[in-house]
Design an enzyme around this catalytic site. Sequence first.
Site, PDB file in Angstrom:
ATOM      1  CD  GLU A  62       1.384 -10.281  17.806  1.00  0.00           C
ATOM      2  OE1 GLU A  62       0.911  -9.849  16.688  1.00  0.00           O
ATOM      3  OE2 GLU A  62       0.702 -10.646  18.775  1.00  0.00           O
TER       4      GLU A  62
ATOM      5  NE  ARG B  29      -2.330  -2.396   2.744  1.00  0.00           N
ATOM      6  CZ  ARG B  29      -2.386  -2.628   4.114  1.00  0.00           C
ATOM      7  NH1 ARG B  29      -2.781  -1.468   4.940  1.00  0.00           N
ATOM      8  NH2 ARG B  29      -1.599  -3.350   4.498  1.00  0.00           N
TER       9      ARG B  29
HETATM   10  P1  AMP Z   1       3.532  -1.375  12.037  1.00  0.00           P
HETATM   11  O1  AMP Z   1       2.680  -2.304  13.159  1.00  0.00           O
HETATM   12  O2  AMP Z   1       3.489   0.118  12.266  1.00  0.00           O
HETATM   13  O3  AMP Z   1       5.005  -2.117  11.613  1.00  0.00           O
HETATM   14  O4  AMP Z   1       2.498  -1.752  10.785  1.00  0.00           O
HETATM   15  C1  AMP Z   1       2.911  -2.690   9.823  1.00  0.00           C
HETATM   16  C2  AMP Z   1       2.109  -2.525   8.442  1.00  0.00           C
HETATM   17  O5  AMP Z   1       0.888  -3.107   8.641  1.00  0.00           O
HETATM   18  C3  AMP Z   1       1.956  -1.085   8.191  1.00  0.00           C
HETATM   19  O6  AMP Z   1       2.474  -0.848   7.007  1.00  0.00           O
HETATM   20  C4  AMP Z   1       0.434  -0.892   7.871  1.00  0.00           C
HETATM   21  O7  AMP Z   1       0.229  -0.754   6.641  1.00  0.00           O
HETATM   22  C5  AMP Z   1      -0.116  -2.419   8.191  1.00  0.00           C
HETATM   23  N1  AMP Z   1      -1.220  -2.042   9.282  1.00  0.00           N
HETATM   24  C6  AMP Z   1      -0.983  -2.350  10.675  1.00  0.00           C
HETATM   25  N2  AMP Z   1      -2.029  -2.264  11.541  1.00  0.00           N
HETATM   26  C7  AMP Z   1      -2.843  -2.003  10.461  1.00  0.00           C
HETATM   27  C8  AMP Z   1      -4.300  -1.639  10.748  1.00  0.00           C
HETATM   28  N3  AMP Z   1      -5.069  -1.552  11.987  1.00  0.00           N
HETATM   29  N4  AMP Z   1      -5.034  -1.327   9.332  1.00  0.00           N
HETATM   30  C9  AMP Z   1      -4.580  -1.371   8.351  1.00  0.00           C
HETATM   31  N5  AMP Z   1      -3.108  -1.652   8.059  1.00  0.00           N
HETATM   32  C10 AMP Z   1      -2.485  -1.835   9.003  1.00  0.00           C
END
Ligand code: AMP
Length: 173
Positions: free
Chosen positions: A98, A61
């Site tokens: 995780e 995305r």
């Molecule tokens: P992060 O936990 O910040 O490393 O998030 C990892 C990736 O997962 C990011 O690039 C987001 O695009 C996606 N992501 C994480 N949580 C969500 C959520 N609740 N909704 C949509 N995309 C998510």
Amino acid sequence: MKKTELQKQIRDIPDFPKPGIIFKDITPLLDDKEAFKKAIDLLAKKFKKEQIDHIVAVEARGFILGGALAYKMKTGFVPVRKKGKLPYKTARVEYQLEYGTDTLEMHEDAVKPGSRVLVVDDVLATGGTVKAVTDLLKRQQAQIVGIVFLIELKFLKGKEKLKDFPVYSVIKY
Ligand code: AMP
């Protein structure tokens, strides 16, 4: 179009991709010509006075927003991809998930030392992914001018991981 109307085009999908996660689905926003344009305009606004050489984004995305943002800001675009997808020699970073680890890669000659880059992604959740991207960029001696997100999930405190950089999010939850 106002920011509140933009927010209406983000759809909550409960329990995707697993129980307990509320997934922020941006496809309705991407589908709407005015909302997509507004989102890119707002992402571009914060650092418009800075000289930027490259937009850097992570698949998948991040690429949708990053390509449009690079066009708008008249910069180059550098893709960061999951392991094994890029054809040329790569610089790589391993980061914690995780459960277990994952690897991100960029072409080793994509960013020259001292290049000024802006990182973009759709959602700031825990911040782990973008933190890994900044680690990779620092090793390539890029200058990280800022990081922009369409959406920030404040309760996950991802911004704390990115406190060395200016961070801007269009919409916060
Ligand atoms: P992060 O936990 O910040 O490393 O998030 C990892 C990736 O997962 C990011 O690039 C987001 O695009 C996606 N992501 C994480 N949580 C969500 C959520 N609740 N909704 C949509 N995309 C998510």
